[in-house]
Design a protein around this motif. Structure first.
Motif, PDB file in Angstrom:
ATOM      1  N   ARG A   1      -2.129 -16.746 -11.897  1.00 36.31           N
ATOM      2  CA  ARG A   1      -0.677 -16.548 -12.512  1.00 36.31           C
ATOM      3  C   ARG A   1      -0.077 -17.971 -12.631  1.00 36.31           C
ATOM      4  O   ARG A   1       0.667 -17.931 -13.653  1.00 36.31           O
ATOM      5  CB  ARG A   1       0.171 -16.022 -11.377  1.00 36.31           C
TER       6      ARG A   1
ATOM      7  N   ARG B   1       7.444 -14.482  -9.380  1.00 38.18           N
ATOM      8  CA  ARG B   1       6.950 -15.694  -8.967  1.00 38.18           C
ATOM      9  C   ARG B   1       6.655 -16.857  -9.870  1.00 38.18           C
ATOM     10  O   ARG B   1       7.060 -17.829  -9.804  1.00 38.18           O
ATOM     11  CB  ARG B   1       5.724 -15.365  -8.070  1.00 38.18           C
TER      12      ARG B   1
ATOM     13  N   CYS C   1       1.557  -6.719  -2.746  1.00 35.93           N
ATOM     14  CA  CYS C   1       0.477  -7.518  -2.015  1.00 35.93           C
ATOM     15  C   CYS C   1       0.226  -6.745  -0.484  1.00 35.93           C
ATOM     16  O   CYS C   1      -0.189  -7.220   0.467  1.00 35.93           O
ATOM     17  CB  CYS C   1       0.863  -8.650  -1.601  1.00 35.93           C
TER      18      CYS C   1
ATOM     19  N   CYS D   1      -5.152 -12.383  -2.671  1.00 34.62           N
ATOM     20  CA  CYS D   1      -3.797 -13.025  -3.172  1.00 34.62           C
ATOM     21  C   CYS D   1      -3.990 -14.463  -3.686  1.00 34.62           C
ATOM     22  O   CYS D   1      -3.465 -14.778  -4.736  1.00 34.62           O
ATOM     23  CB  CYS D   1      -2.645 -12.990  -2.144  1.00 34.62           C
TER      24      CYS D   1
ATOM     25  N   SER E   1      -4.854  -6.262  -3.154  1.00 34.67           N
ATOM     26  CA  SER E   1      -4.500  -7.386  -2.772  1.00 34.67           C
ATOM     27  C   SER E   1      -5.269  -8.284  -1.746  1.00 34.67           C
ATOM     28  O   SER E   1      -4.488  -9.311  -1.288  1.00 34.67           O
ATOM     29  CB  SER E   1      -2.992  -7.393  -2.521  1.00 34.67           C
TER      30      SER E   1
ATOM     31  N   CYS F   1      -5.268 -14.315  -7.205  1.00 29.97           N
ATOM     32  CA  CYS F   1      -4.310 -13.875  -7.951  1.00 29.97           C
ATOM     33  C   CYS F   1      -3.330 -14.638  -8.393  1.00 29.97           C
ATOM     34  O   CYS F   1      -2.908 -15.019  -9.396  1.00 29.97           O
ATOM     35  CB  CYS F   1      -3.714 -12.566  -7.370  1.00 29.97           C
ATOM     36  N   LEU F   2      -2.837 -15.517  -7.435  1.00 37.04           N
ATOM     37  CA  LEU F   2      -1.780 -16.575  -7.533  1.00 37.04           C
ATOM     38  C   LEU F   2      -2.196 -17.678  -8.145  1.00 37.04           C
ATOM     39  O   LEU F   2      -1.592 -18.409  -9.316  1.00 37.04           O
ATOM     40  CB  LEU F   2      -1.075 -16.915  -6.232  1.00 37.04           C
TER      41      LEU F   2
HETATM   42 FE1  FES Z   1      -1.072 -10.723  -3.830  1.00 43.70          FE
HETATM   43 FE2  FES Z   1      -1.285 -11.121  -6.633  1.00 43.70          FE
HETATM   44  S1  FES Z   1      -1.971  -9.286  -5.137  1.00 43.70           S
HETATM   45  S2  FES Z   1      -0.428 -12.305  -4.920  1.00 43.70           S
END
Ligand code: FES
Ligand code: 5AD
Length: 352
Positions: free
Chosen positions: A328, A281, A313, A321, A318, A324-325
């Motif tokens: 990232r 991603r 996910c 998310c 997860s 997490c995103l």
């Molecule tokens: Fe779902 Fe990372 S765990 S985006």
């Protein structure tokens, strides 16, 4: 080759042969140049901002039997579930608190969710969250059904065209599904006034470079607001179980070509891309994507919405998310934003 990339960036029309050359290119230096130019265009229109959409997978019942898809009706191993209206509204409440201003209701073509039931859910969400955009992704419907859902308050609609080539379409779908109907649905949605998303899988069985060039041609013609692209990933309970997966490299090339073809488009870096590569991603964003769609479905059902194998996910870890995103994206110098994240051009054609 670089000249072709420059030509695209200048918004000149490429011939099909020229698109095919770029699609087939395997020279890393050219790919890097392509990603760099796609990023420049993405940043020109959207800055280093990534839009987030809360994805709610609300039913995995489906009356269709697409050969690639894990929730096809013939799959006896799928554990079927439906969220209630209350479950869905709870997802939205949680999502709103997490900063989502777009909700995407995605599901199989489930006859339980009649137009009336769906319209009721749509209007309830819009009533509770008037500052949010609502996207539907529930497959093919009659014009009047799309109209009713639009009147109930739905803003956007995702319906991947899957492949622009009619013969290829027929090899991916059972005989009762037709490429003509799929395309008609997309034009109906647009005429009604939805912000529309089409899209396709990269590396789907029997796909050729020419097919992918036709997909870009179709996108240029339809002028959608959004384009969903991810690699094909084989699912063990489907007829395509032994087919080869799409690759990271080809998917990134297609993302960047879509960005250069439709500069303003909303382009997600998909979960499927994150599934074939641990940082897929992030790489998608760096190839020109500008949207991520964290999963907002209750963790208890996530393992059941398995369109393809090894989907990320879906475990307990997860639950968040969203954060997490966010991390990232921060890691690659991009920022996720709290906003509806509308397309910069209200009428895409105006860009040309
Ligand atoms: Fe779902 Fe990372 S765990 S985006
Ligand atoms: N691999 C990758 N993507 C898939 N989809 C369905 N099955 C698969 C698969 N096996 C995609 C289709 C569909 C979207 C919801 O998910 O393109 O339109």
């Amino acid at each position: 080759m670089r000249e072709l990339v420059d030509k695209l960036e200048e918004n000149k029309v490429l011939s099909k042969e020229e698109y095919i050359l770029l699609i087939k290119n395997r020279d890393n230096e050219i790919s890097e140049y392509l990603f760099e130019r796609a990023r420049a265009v993405q940043q020109k229109y959207y800055g280093k901002k990534v839009f987030v959409r809360g994805l709610i997978e609300f039913t995995n019942y489906c009356r269709n039997d697409c050969l690639y898809c894990g929730i096809r009706r013939s799959n006896r191993n799928a554990q079927r579930y439906r969220l209630t209206k209350e479950d869905i509204l709870n997802c939205c409440r949680e999502g709103y608190e997490l900063g989502f201003r777009t909700f995407v209701l995605q599901g199989g073509e489930d006859p339980y969710f009649t137009d009336e039931r769906l319209a009721d859910i749509v209007s309830s969400i819009k009533e509770d969250y008037p500052d949010c955009a609502l996207t539907l992704s529930v497959g093919e419907k009659e014009h009047e059904s799309y109209q009713m859902l639009f009147d109930a308050g739905a803003d956007r609609y995702l319906l991947r065209h899957e492949t622009a080539d009619d013969a290829h379409y027929r090899r991916l779908h059972p005989p009762e599904l037709s490429p003509e109907r799929r395309k008609k649905c997309l034009y109906d949605l647009k005429a009604i006034g939805y912000q529309v998303g089409c899209g396709f899988m990269v590396g789907s069985p029997y796909q050729t470079a020419e097919n992918l060039a036709d997909d870009l041609g179709f996108i240029k013609e339809l002028q959608p607001h959004m384009v969903g692209i991810g690699p094909f990933i084989a699912q063990r309970d489907t007829p395509f179980r032994d087919m080869k997966n799409g690759t990271l490299e080809q998917t990134l090339i297609m993302l960047s070509l879509v960005r250069l073809t439709l500069p303003y488009v909303l382009l997600p870096s998909t979960t499927a891309l994150g599934t074939i590569d641990p940082t897929g991603r992030e790489k998608g964003i760096l190839a020109g994507a500008n949207v991520v769609m964290p999963n907002l479905s209750p963790v208890s059902v996530r393992k059941k919405y398995l369109l393809y194998d090894n989907k990320i996910c879906t475990g307990d870890e997860s639950a968040q998310c969203r954060s997490c995103l966010q991390m990232r994206m921060k890691g690659i110098g991009y920022e996720t934003v709290v906003s509806r994240g509308d397309c910069v051009s209200p009428e895409p054609d105006a860009q040309n």
